[in-house]
Design a protein around this motif. Structure first.
Motif: not given
Length: 416
Positions: A125-126, A190-191, A208-211, A357-359
């Protein structure tokens, strides 16, 4: 199509996948095994290059030469534009990566009986935390290298998303899945919403809800275990007769896979000789000096890695450091290892919480945690991640093959 494959170029191990009806998608890259350790050995005695397990075996057999490992860690750093000395010749690091990736391609094609011109490469991801420019540069560098070895079209997929695709091929209902990919160099998450129906879609962005991810992985756990348990035997933390601390750079270089060779430079060896003369605990510095003179840094790193793996199954383990002078037998304890890596685990913990939280997802909404990556076997890390979503089912994938298998599925969808 026979010309599209997935490539998981990993920090510790690499795989290549190709979807074939009725067969495993992972191609055997060495001795019938799907994994090829991401290692290159330049044999100075025979003027030959070996890869993977063969490279490690040649190094451990005592052939004169240069061992390179954790090649992926160079991406996104200033080192990628540098070079190293091999048999008296300068070898650019970009060329080193091209040699290894080209070998992966060659072996995959040999197994498939087809030439691969298209590829989906996995990426963390990074590559680099908190630096979008360096992250883009790392991906661009990997893309350029892949094209230089013969891939005409190169696409990328986040490694935890690739692992999600592999898991999705095994389920029969919809699930909200937290993918935890703990590799050699990064921890990526990942979610994702997965189901047999969703698997037919080429565009999965809405699923993809969040990574999220952080540049912490198995090589970092090795490093912290080494610094806490082994390096004090070589003088880490000791002082000179003047009272000044022995510089820590020698120990950090030896404890970090992709910087071990920096301990062997002429400048470093000359400076170390001066430190030995002025050390309060001279015998420890002499032991360090002998280890470096014998180019045994990679051997030591392998002992630490094996000790870490042993602690996953046992509360203690013994490291036989027979190349030390004099030889030493060191007992390491899981509790000491966990204390050493606790700051890293705390960072990973916060990364997963931020992902949720992001998702906008509560912990009780997650159906499954899917663990993959060789370093997901570290007990403390696994327990902490699982505790964040206590009601979720815990599933272990192929720790070394899920990403490669998922990339093969993605290659089939993207390239036909």
């Amino acid at each position: 199509m026979a010309n599209a494959c997935g490539v998981d170029f990993g920090t510790s191990n690499s795989t290549a996948g190709w979807v074939q009806p009725g067969k495993s998608s992972l191609l055997a890259l060495e001795d019938g095994k799907a994994t090829l350790p991401s290692v290159v050995f330049f044999n100075a005695d025979d003027d030959e290059v070996s890869y993977g397990r063969a490279a490690l075996a040649n190094y451990l057999e005592g052939y004169e030469g240069r061992l390179m490992r954790s090649l992926k860690s160079l991406l996104g750093t200033s080192l990628i534009d540098g070079q190293t000395e091999v048999a008296g010749r300068a070898l650019p690091f970009r060329m080193l990566l091209a040699q290894f990736i080209g070998e992966v391609k060659r072996r995959a094609e040999e197994q498939a009986g087809e030439a691969f011109t298209h590829a989906v490469f996995g990426r963390p991801v990074f590559f680099i935390d908190g630096n979008p420019a360096a992250d883009k540069e790392a991906e661009d560098t990997l893309s350029d290298i892949a094209r230089s070895v013969g891939f005409r079209q190169v696409s990328f997929q986040f490694e935890p998303i690739a692992a999600a695709f592999d898991y999705e091929s095994q389920i029969d209902r919809e699930e909200l899945v937290l993918i935890a990919d703990i590799g050699g160099g990064t921890s990526d998450f990942s979610l994702v919403r997965l189901s047999p129906q969703r698997a037919t879609r080429v565009d999965r962005r809405n699923d993809i809800l969040a990574t999220g991810g952080v540049h912490i992985g198995g090589t970092d756990f090795d490093k912290y275990l080494s610094l806490a348990s082994v390096m004090p035997l070589l003088g880490y933390g000791s002082a000179l007769t003047s009272g000044a601390q022995i510089p820590s750079s020698y120990y950090f270089n030896l404890a970090t896979w992709h910087t071990i060779n920096q301990a062997y430079t002429r400048k470093s060896i000359t400076q170390l000789a001066d430190l030995v003369r002025d050390a309060r605990e001279r015998s420890k510095l002499e032991r360090l000096q002998t280890l470096i003179d014998e180019r045994a840094g990679h051997w030591l790193a392998m002992q630490v890695e094996e000790g870490k793996i042993a602690l996953s199954a046992s509360p203690s383990a013994t490291m036989e450091l027979n190349r030390f002078s004099p030889p030493a037998s060191l007992v390491i304890h899981r509790s000491d290892f966990e204390n050493a890596i606790l700051p890293l685990v705390d960072t990973v913990d916060r990364t997963v919480l931020q992902l949720l939280t992001d998702a906008g997802v509560s912990v009780d909404q997650v159906d499954t945690v899917f663990f993959t990556g060789g370093s997901s076997g570290v007990g403390l890390l696994r327990q902490r991640i699982a505790a964040l979503v206590p009601n979720a089912r815990k599933v272990e994938g192929d720790l070394f093959g899920s990403i490669g298998a998922g990339l093969a599925l993605d290659a089939q969808r993207k390239f036909g």
